[in-house]
Motif scaffolding. Structure first.
Motif, short mmCIF file in Angstrom:
data_model
loop_
_atom_site.label_atom_id
_atom_site.label_comp_id
_atom_site.label_asym_id
_atom_site.label_seq_id
_atom_site.Cartn_x
_atom_site.Cartn_y
_atom_site.Cartn_z
N UNK A 48 1.03 -1.02 0.02
CA UNK A 48 0.04 -0.07 0.08
C UNK A 48 0.84 1.40 0.03
N UNK A 49 0.58 2.12 -0.99
CA UNK A 49 1.50 3.46 -1.26
C UNK A 49 1.25 4.25 0.10
N UNK A 50 0.28 4.39 0.99
CA UNK A 50 -0.16 4.83 2.03
C UNK A 50 0.76 4.67 3.17
N UNK A 51 1.54 3.40 3.06
CA UNK A 51 2.08 3.11 4.35
C UNK A 51 3.34 3.62 4.66
N UNK A 52 3.73 4.15 5.79
CA UNK A 52 5.23 4.65 5.96
C UNK A 52 6.34 3.48 5.91
N UNK A 53 7.43 3.83 5.39
CA UNK A 53 7.61 5.12 4.92
C UNK A 53 7.19 5.15 3.27
N UNK A 54 6.80 6.36 3.12
CA UNK A 54 6.11 6.61 1.79
C UNK A 54 7.33 6.74 0.68
N UNK A 55 7.03 6.38 -0.46
CA UNK A 55 8.09 6.52 -1.68
C UNK A 55 8.36 7.75 -2.12
N UNK A 56 9.41 7.94 -2.46
CA UNK A 56 9.93 9.13 -3.09
C UNK A 56 9.13 9.23 -4.64
N UNK A 57 8.64 10.48 -4.82
CA UNK A 57 8.00 10.58 -6.24
C UNK A 57 6.48 10.66 -6.09
N UNK A 58 5.85 10.17 -4.87
CA UNK A 58 4.52 10.22 -4.81
C UNK A 58 4.06 11.58 -4.36
N UNK A 59 2.69 11.60 -4.62
CA UNK A 59 2.10 13.22 -4.06
C UNK A 59 1.55 13.12 -2.78
N UNK A 60 1.30 14.28 -2.20
CA UNK A 60 0.84 14.07 -0.62
C UNK A 60 -0.29 15.74 -0.99
N UNK A 61 -1.06 15.57 0.03
CA UNK A 61 -1.63 16.69 0.20
C UNK A 61 -1.25 17.21 1.97
N UNK A 62 -0.63 18.22 1.79
CA UNK A 62 -0.11 18.64 3.25
C UNK A 62 -0.55 19.99 3.87
N UNK A 63 -0.35 19.91 5.07
CA UNK A 63 -1.00 21.30 5.97
C UNK A 63 0.32 22.42 5.60
#
Length: 466
Positions: A48-63
């Protein structure tokens, strides 16, 4: 000029479709690939791409710092004591790289399974905009703002922020201020406010390979803060300090002596150094200007080599494409200082070639972030032109200008030329007359008059187009 992969001409089919159809086609492709992007993000690396540690190159929505939600891309990661304590170095596609930062899991609002769809949507729109810009067909800026349907849940993640002025490939012309409302990448709008914004590119002259190499080497800031005198400044970009100053790939703070510009890894080292007897409390070189508030020192890079090299190290922390570090011999440096009972305190500088074949009167300019918006930048620009007047020649800064440099110089040129026109005693004045009086290069004079809409054709082949 710049030769990038994103600027090639439209393929024959797209050319026949025209601008609006080409953008609409790109939008449809994004819509049809939403589910594919989501499934790929979940299955990448076998988990699952949502599991830590997240992969370099993925997008996030952050505060973000101002409390808004923003789209960001993972550039690098640093392992912690547990997977969830991993730190991520992120880039905001809507901001200049100076805003990149390290974040932890608590600031993540949406993970790759959702954010990758927004990221793919944005990338498709940027590619479409590049192709439209490279095409020969005519169209308005409205053609770059197609309505693309996005899952309402995803769209709500980023709210309804106000768009900024986007530059090419995520390197934007937005200022560093955090007070501007956030952009809206979830509704894939290429928010380009003016043609001038589209045309300005601080990376002009760099081919695709050189640009990618530069961004790979400098993608992660290696110094978070620098302390200079009484100021602590957050750094904007990577600077190639000797590796021993950031052995783990990142240093929290470097300490600079404001009088000699020597730098140290700890505060104790700086204090011990400054206790040396007879330590000069001003820059080396010659003081060539003084008024009631500031002084200007001229330094020869071939004579004051260590000071000038250290100054370049410092400047690179705030200038993305500065390449001068060791070869300082061909340059003169002009350091602007304020004065008090403790000595002379640098607030900015500019450098220029001793002998410039292109007629440049300025190679690099920096007003230190701790004292910006006071007027020192304009003073440095004016001083460079006063030197040109002494030399009885017209001058111009090296091109291309950075985003902040372009804003500063356009303002200075406009102010100088308008003041001259207001006070000029005659009824007729030519561009060459303005150049003779101000030492501003004729091309810069003409561009400024066009920007101010003060230049009009009165005859010749272009008269009918006015």
């Amino acid at each position: 000029g710049n030769k990038r992969k994103g600027r090639e001409s439209l393929p024959p089919v797209a050319k026949k479709q025209g601008k609006k159809e080409a953008v609409a086609s790109a939008a449809v492709n994004v819509q049809s690939n939403d589910d594919k992007s989501s499934s790929e993000s979940k299955s990448e690396s076998g988990g699952n791409a949502d599991e830590h540690p997240l992969q370099v190159g993925h997008y996030l929505v952050v505060k973000y710092k101002d409390g808004s939600n923003r789209l960001a891309k993972i550039v690098e990661s640093s392992a912690g004591s547990s997977p969830r304590s991993t730190q991520y170095y992120i880039h905001y596609p809507d901001f200049n790289r100076r805003m990149d930062e390290w974040i932890g899991a608590p600031r993540i609002v949406a993970y790759p399974s959702e954010a990758n769809i927004l990221g793919a949507n944005r990338e498709a729109q940027e590619n479409a905009a590049k192709k439209l810009k490279a095409s020969d067909s005519k169209g308005s800026l409205a053609d770059l703002q197609p309505a693309v349907e996005v899952n309402p849940k995803l769209q709500s993640l980023l709210g309804n922020p106000t768009p900024t002025r986007s530059g090419p490939a995520g390197r934007t012309t937005k200022s560093r201020s955090n007070s501007v409302a956030s952009v809206a990448p979830q509704a894939p709008v290429m928010a380009i406010s003016t043609v001038a914004d589209m045309e300005h590119d601080e990376h002009e002259g760099m081919d695709e390979e050189s640009l990618l190499e530069h961004e790979e080497v400098t993608k992660v800031k290696n110094i978070k803060f620098v302390k200079l005198g009484k100021y602590i400044m957050e750094c904007w970009y990577f600077s190639p300090f000797p590796k021993e100053y950031y052995p783990n790939g990142f240093a929290e703070c470097l300490f600079f002596c404001e009088f000699s510009f020597r730098f140290f890894a700890t505060k104790e080292e700086l204090v011990r150094y400054q206790k040396k007897p007879n330590l000069p409390r001003h820059p080396p070189g010659n003081e060539i200007y003084r008024d009631s508030e500031v002084s200007m020192f001229e330094l020869d890079g071939a004579v004051e080599k260590v000071y000038c090299q250290n100054l370049c190290y410092f400047a690179k922390l705030f200038l993305d494409h500065k390449t001068l570090y060791w070869d300082v011999d061909p340059f003169l440096f002009y350091v602007l200082c304020t004065r008090d009972e403790r000595g002379f305190h640098p607030v900015g500088y500019f450098s220029k070639e001793k002998y410039s074949d292109m007629g440049y009167n300025l190679a690099c300019i920096l007003t230190f972030p701790c004292v910006q918006r006071v007027g020192y930048g304009r003073f440095l620009m004016a001083f460079s032109y006063e030197l040109s007047k002494k030399e009885e020649k017209a001058g111009s800064p090296e091109k291309p200008l950075s985003d902040l440099g372009a804003v500063g110089y356009k303002s200075y040129w406009a102010h100088t030329i308008l003041k001259l026109l207001r006070d000029y005693p005659g009824q007729i004045i030519s561009i060459m007359d303005i150049t003779r009086i101000t030492s501003i290069l004729p091309d810069d004079v003409q561009a400024t008059l066009q920007m101010l809409q003060l230049l009009h054709y009165t005859g010749g082949a272009d008269a009918d187009n006015d």
